[in-house]
Design a protein around this motif. Structure first.
Motif, PDB file in Angstrom:
ATOM      1  N   ALA A 189      35.410 -23.385 -20.230  1.00  0.00           N
ATOM      2  CA  ALA A 189      34.121 -24.073 -20.265  1.00  0.00           C
ATOM      3  C   ALA A 189      33.374 -23.875 -18.949  1.00  0.00           C
ATOM      4  CB  ALA A 189      34.321 -25.560 -20.547  1.00  0.00           C
ATOM      5  N   SER A 190      34.113 -23.946 -17.846  1.00  0.00           N
ATOM      6  CA  SER A 190      33.501 -23.731 -16.537  1.00  0.00           C
ATOM      7  C   SER A 190      32.989 -22.295 -16.399  1.00  0.00           C
ATOM      8  CB  SER A 190      34.528 -24.028 -15.436  1.00  0.00           C
ATOM      9  OG  SER A 190      34.024 -23.672 -14.166  1.00  0.00           O
ATOM     10  N   LEU A 191      33.809 -21.329 -16.795  1.00  0.00           N
ATOM     11  CA  LEU A 191      33.417 -19.920 -16.717  1.00  0.00           C
ATOM     12  C   LEU A 191      32.226 -19.624 -17.626  1.00  0.00           C
ATOM     13  CD1 LEU A 191      37.013 -18.411 -16.736  1.00  0.00           C
ATOM     14  CD2 LEU A 191      35.398 -18.254 -14.826  1.00  0.00           C
ATOM     15  N   LEU A 192      32.205 -20.261 -18.781  1.00  0.00           N
ATOM     16  CA  LEU A 192      31.109 -20.050 -19.726  1.00  0.00           C
ATOM     17  C   LEU A 192      29.806 -20.638 -19.174  1.00  0.00           C
ATOM     18  CD1 LEU A 192      30.355 -19.001 -22.572  1.00  0.00           C
ATOM     19  CD2 LEU A 192      30.982 -21.250 -23.458  1.00  0.00           C
ATOM     20  N   ASP A 193      29.867 -21.834 -18.614  1.00  0.00           N
ATOM     21  CA  ASP A 193      28.676 -22.473 -18.067  1.00  0.00           C
ATOM     22  C   ASP A 193      28.110 -21.696 -16.871  1.00  0.00           C
ATOM     23  OD1 ASP A 193      28.676 -24.463 -19.944  1.00  0.00           O
ATOM     24  OD2 ASP A 193      29.608 -25.976 -18.650  1.00  0.00           O
ATOM     25  N   LYS A 194      28.955 -20.950 -16.189  1.00  0.00           N
ATOM     26  CA  LYS A 194      28.508 -20.163 -15.033  1.00  0.00           C
ATOM     27  C   LYS A 194      28.117 -18.735 -15.413  1.00  0.00           C
ATOM     28  CE  LYS A 194      31.452 -22.821 -11.925  1.00  0.00           C
ATOM     29  NZ  LYS A 194      32.735 -22.843 -11.186  1.00  0.00           N
ATOM     30  N   ASP A 195      28.091 -18.466 -16.725  1.00  0.00           N
ATOM     31  CA  ASP A 195      27.750 -17.122 -17.232  1.00  0.00           C
ATOM     32  C   ASP A 195      28.693 -16.046 -16.695  1.00  0.00           C
ATOM     33  OD1 ASP A 195      25.549 -17.981 -18.785  1.00  0.00           O
ATOM     34  OD2 ASP A 195      24.275 -18.015 -17.009  1.00  0.00           O
ATOM     35  N   ILE A 196      29.941 -16.438 -16.479  1.00  0.00           N
ATOM     36  CA  ILE A 196      30.951 -15.461 -16.050  1.00  0.00           C
ATOM     37  C   ILE A 196      31.640 -14.853 -17.263  1.00  0.00           C
ATOM     38  CG2 ILE A 196      33.131 -15.178 -14.789  1.00  0.00           C
ATOM     39  CD1 ILE A 196      32.165 -17.397 -12.893  1.00  0.00           C
ATOM     40  N   VAL A 197      31.803 -15.647 -18.322  1.00  0.00           N
ATOM     41  CA  VAL A 197      32.409 -15.155 -19.555  1.00  0.00           C
ATOM     42  C   VAL A 197      31.494 -15.483 -20.728  1.00  0.00           C
ATOM     43  CG1 VAL A 197      34.741 -15.510 -18.638  1.00  0.00           C
ATOM     44  CG2 VAL A 197      33.704 -17.257 -20.122  1.00  0.00           C
ATOM     45  N   GLU A 198      31.787 -14.842 -21.842  1.00  0.00           N
ATOM     46  CA  GLU A 198      31.070 -15.132 -23.080  1.00  0.00           C
ATOM     47  C   GLU A 198      32.041 -15.015 -24.247  1.00  0.00           C
ATOM     48  OE1 GLU A 198      27.971 -12.299 -23.619  1.00  0.00           O
ATOM     49  OE2 GLU A 198      29.274 -10.555 -23.372  1.00  0.00           O
ATOM     50  N   PRO A 199      31.805 -15.790 -25.313  1.00  0.00           N
ATOM     51  CA  PRO A 199      32.658 -15.673 -26.495  1.00  0.00           C
ATOM     52  C   PRO A 199      32.258 -14.448 -27.321  1.00  0.00           C
ATOM     53  CG  PRO A 199      30.989 -17.361 -26.831  1.00  0.00           C
ATOM     54  CD  PRO A 199      30.807 -16.869 -25.438  1.00  0.00           C
ATOM     55  N   VAL A 200      33.253 -13.766 -27.842  1.00  0.00           N
ATOM     56  CA  VAL A 200      33.032 -12.591 -28.683  1.00  0.00           C
ATOM     57  C   VAL A 200      33.919 -12.728 -29.915  1.00  0.00           C
ATOM     58  CG1 VAL A 200      33.234 -10.078 -28.862  1.00  0.00           C
ATOM     59  CG2 VAL A 200      32.494 -11.127 -26.708  1.00  0.00           C
ATOM     60  N   ILE A 201      33.342 -12.582 -31.108  1.00  0.00           N
ATOM     61  CA  ILE A 201      34.126 -12.698 -32.342  1.00  0.00           C
ATOM     62  C   ILE A 201      34.232 -11.318 -32.983  1.00  0.00           C
ATOM     63  CG2 ILE A 201      34.263 -13.752 -34.633  1.00  0.00           C
ATOM     64  CD1 ILE A 201      32.684 -16.118 -33.482  1.00  0.00           C
ATOM     65  N   ARG A 202      35.462 -10.867 -33.143  1.00  0.00           N
ATOM     66  CA  ARG A 202      35.723  -9.572 -33.771  1.00  0.00           C
ATOM     67  C   ARG A 202      36.839  -9.726 -34.791  1.00  0.00           C
ATOM     68  NH1 ARG A 202      35.421  -5.095 -28.839  1.00  0.00           N
ATOM     69  NH2 ARG A 202      33.249  -5.562 -28.228  1.00  0.00           N
ATOM     70  N   ASN A 203      36.587  -9.191 -35.985  1.00  0.00           N
ATOM     71  CA  ASN A 203      37.573  -9.288 -37.064  1.00  0.00           C
ATOM     72  C   ASN A 203      38.010 -10.732 -37.292  1.00  0.00           C
ATOM     73  OD1 ASN A 203      37.603  -6.437 -37.453  1.00  0.00           O
ATOM     74  ND2 ASN A 203      39.019  -6.243 -35.714  1.00  0.00           N
ATOM     75  N   ASN A 204      37.020 -11.633 -37.181  1.00  0.00           N
ATOM     76  CA  ASN A 204      37.255 -13.065 -37.389  1.00  0.00           C
ATOM     77  C   ASN A 204      38.209 -13.678 -36.367  1.00  0.00           C
ATOM     78  OD1 ASN A 204      35.525 -13.193 -39.598  1.00  0.00           O
ATOM     79  ND2 ASN A 204      37.149 -12.646 -41.040  1.00  0.00           N
ATOM     80  N   ILE A 205      38.305 -13.081 -35.203  1.00  0.00           N
ATOM     81  CA  ILE A 205      39.122 -13.609 -34.109  1.00  0.00           C
ATOM     82  C   ILE A 205      38.214 -13.862 -32.915  1.00  0.00           C
ATOM     83  CG2 ILE A 205      41.024 -13.161 -32.509  1.00  0.00           C
ATOM     84  CD1 ILE A 205      42.272 -11.374 -34.641  1.00  0.00           C
ATOM     85  N   LEU A 206      38.365 -15.045 -32.301  1.00  0.00           N
ATOM     86  CA  LEU A 206      37.587 -15.384 -31.115  1.00  0.00           C
ATOM     87  C   LEU A 206      38.252 -14.806 -29.873  1.00  0.00           C
ATOM     88  CD1 LEU A 206      35.363 -16.946 -29.568  1.00  0.00           C
ATOM     89  CD2 LEU A 206      36.927 -18.930 -29.573  1.00  0.00           C
ATOM     90  N   TYR A 207      37.470 -14.016 -29.147  1.00  0.00           N
ATOM     91  CA  TYR A 207      37.913 -13.479 -27.868  1.00  0.00           C
ATOM     92  C   TYR A 207      36.976 -13.981 -26.768  1.00  0.00           C
ATOM     93  CZ  TYR A 207      40.579 -10.017 -30.588  1.00  0.00           C
ATOM     94  OH  TYR A 207      41.441  -9.403 -31.449  1.00  0.00           O
ATOM     95  N   TRP A 208      37.450 -13.826 -25.546  1.00  0.00           N
ATOM     96  CA  TRP A 208      36.616 -14.099 -24.379  1.00  0.00           C
ATOM     97  C   TRP A 208      36.444 -12.810 -23.600  1.00  0.00           C
ATOM     98  CZ3 TRP A 208      34.293 -18.691 -24.195  1.00  0.00           C
ATOM     99  CH2 TRP A 208      34.841 -19.711 -24.984  1.00  0.00           C
ATOM    100  N   SER A 209      35.227 -12.612 -23.120  1.00  0.00           N
ATOM    101  CA  SER A 209      34.903 -11.381 -22.423  1.00  0.00           C
ATOM    102  C   SER A 209      34.152 -11.703 -21.135  1.00  0.00           C
ATOM    103  CB  SER A 209      34.031 -10.492 -23.307  1.00  0.00           C
ATOM    104  OG  SER A 209      33.543  -9.368 -22.574  1.00  0.00           O
ATOM    105  N   LYS A 210      34.387 -10.929 -20.092  1.00  0.00           N
ATOM    106  CA  LYS A 210      33.574 -11.030 -18.886  1.00  0.00           C
ATOM    107  C   LYS A 210      32.143 -10.601 -19.206  1.00  0.00           C
ATOM    108  CE  LYS A 210      35.450 -12.283 -14.863  1.00  0.00           C
ATOM    109  NZ  LYS A 210      35.609 -11.288 -13.821  1.00  0.00           N
ATOM    110  N   VAL A 211      31.171 -11.327 -18.671  1.00  0.00           N
ATOM    111  CA  VAL A 211      29.774 -10.949 -18.851  1.00  0.00           C
ATOM    112  C   VAL A 211      29.485  -9.757 -17.946  1.00  0.00           C
ATOM    113  CG1 VAL A 211      27.383 -11.684 -18.528  1.00  0.00           C
ATOM    114  CG2 VAL A 211      29.075 -13.286 -19.457  1.00  0.00           C
ATOM    115  N   SER A 212      28.967  -8.705 -18.535  1.00  0.00           N
ATOM    116  CA  SER A 212      28.645  -7.513 -17.751  1.00  0.00           C
ATOM    117  C   SER A 212      27.419  -7.763 -16.901  1.00  0.00           C
ATOM    118  CB  SER A 212      28.431  -6.319 -18.656  1.00  0.00           C
ATOM    119  OG  SER A 212      27.362  -6.549 -19.549  1.00  0.00           O
ATOM    120  N   LYS A 213      27.478  -7.380 -15.652  1.00  0.00           N
ATOM    121  CA  LYS A 213      26.355  -7.552 -14.718  1.00  0.00           C
ATOM    122  C   LYS A 213      25.625  -6.221 -14.586  1.00  0.00           C
ATOM    123  CE  LYS A 213      27.636 -11.794 -13.832  1.00  0.00           C
ATOM    124  NZ  LYS A 213      26.860 -12.946 -14.299  1.00  0.00           N
ATOM    125  N   MET A 214      24.436  -6.169 -15.165  1.00  0.00           N
ATOM    126  CA  MET A 214      23.650  -4.926 -15.131  1.00  0.00           C
ATOM    127  C   MET A 214      22.907  -4.808 -13.799  1.00  0.00           C
ATOM    128  SD  MET A 214      24.462  -3.698 -18.017  1.00  0.00           S
ATOM    129  CE  MET A 214      23.300  -2.357 -18.153  1.00  0.00           C
TER     130      MET A 214
END
Length: 303
Positions: free
Chosen positions: A278-303
């Motif tokens: 929750a802390s990482l998500l609120d800081k835009d460090i991670v984001e939830p990603v759903i693939r094949n009906n499974i919830l994953y967490w991913s680092k937010v890419s910094k462009m």
């Protein structure tokens, strides 16, 4: 139970599970937390009765079962009022909220409805709305969020009861991923306890009585370091690619060299890892990603 006198008015009741507080004025007293169950409540009553004291109130640092499990028995015997913060009172009055919140906000299974997670119900009043009581007893009430959202500490005569704000090294060795619900709030609480409050004693609920500010600062630093270590472990694992919550729990347990074999303990760690996410998500460090009906967490890419 063992009674340890700290100063003229303040005692610690050292029970099998937690440290309870006892504050005395003349022949009256208040109790800080009441232990795990009705047996603990009865033992507290017997102790203060032997001392010739009349119980005037109970203060609960927070609404976990091991801190208010003795309330119902004490209230029945003394009719004493119960105080805590507004948030924690919800858990005192509706104790199924603890297993309910631990089990993702649904009706919890029976395995979680035990005395370690669901105490008997208790009355409760918001201590911050009872200024006369606070002033009569010469108390300072300090919000200490992090372990729970509404935990409070109580200061009396240079003694600070800090609840479960931090844990001694022995407890952290046994439970190396300490339970929390708001990692950022807890870090702020620990920094405040370390730098702002220079009470001569700090009493934590699980085995800790620290008699100098330096001793307290050392154990607080140990807790802060553990939180930061877990934070870093989760981030480094997410650097490697998509991870499920269960994979992150595994990474945290492997880091502290623990093989968890107990569902109840494992579930507490799931909740704790969710707090980090929750802390990482609120800081835009991670984001939830759903693939094949499974919830994953991913680092937010910094462009």
């Amino acid at each position: 139970m063992h009674l340890k006198q700290i100063n003229e008015n303040v005692f610690v009741i050292q029970s099998r599970t937690i440290n309870l507080g006892l504050i005395v004025q003349d022949k009256e007293c208040i109790v800080i937390d009441t232990g795990l169950d009705k047996t603990s409540g009865q033992m507290v009553y017997n102790l203060i009765n032997e001392m010739g004291l009349q119980l005037q109130a109970i203060i609960n640092t927070h609404g976990h079962a091991d801190h208010f499990g003795g309330n119902q028995r004490l209230v029945k015997l003394t009719n004493a009022p119960v105080y805590s913060s507004a948030w924690e009172i919800n858990f005192l009055k509706s104790p199924m909220l603890e297993p309910f919140s631990l089990f993702c906000g649904v009706n919890p299974p029976q395995i979680l409805k035990n005395k370690f997670y669901m105490a008997p119900s208790s009355p409760g009043e918001d201590i911050f709305c009872n200024k006369d009581f606070i002033n009569t007893w010469g108390l300072e009430i300090v919000p200490l969020p992090g372990h729970t959202l509404g935990m409070i500490g109580i200061i009396k005569n240079d003694v600070f009861f800090v609840g479960d704000a931090y844990f001694c090294k022995n407890v952290l060795d046994k439970h190396p991923v300490p339970f929390l619900v708001d990692v950022d709030a807890l870090i702020e609480t620990l920094a405040m306890l370390k730098d702002k409050y220079d009470c001569y004693y700090q009493i934590n609920s699980h085995q800790g009585i620290y008699s100098t500010s330096q001793n307290a600062r050392q154990i607080i630093d140990f807790n802060i370091n553990r939180i930061e270590e877990i934070y870093n472990v989760l981030e480094k694992n997410l650097d490697k690619g998509l991870k499920t919550s269960e994979e992150l729990v595994k990474a945290a347990l492997e880091y502290v060299k623990v093989e968890c074999r107990t569902y109840l303990v494992y579930h507490l760690i799931i909740v704790t890892v969710n707090a980090y996410l929750a802390s990482l998500l609120d800081k835009d460090i991670v984001e939830p990603v759903i693939r094949n009906n499974i919830l994953y967490w991913s680092k937010v890419s910094k462009m």
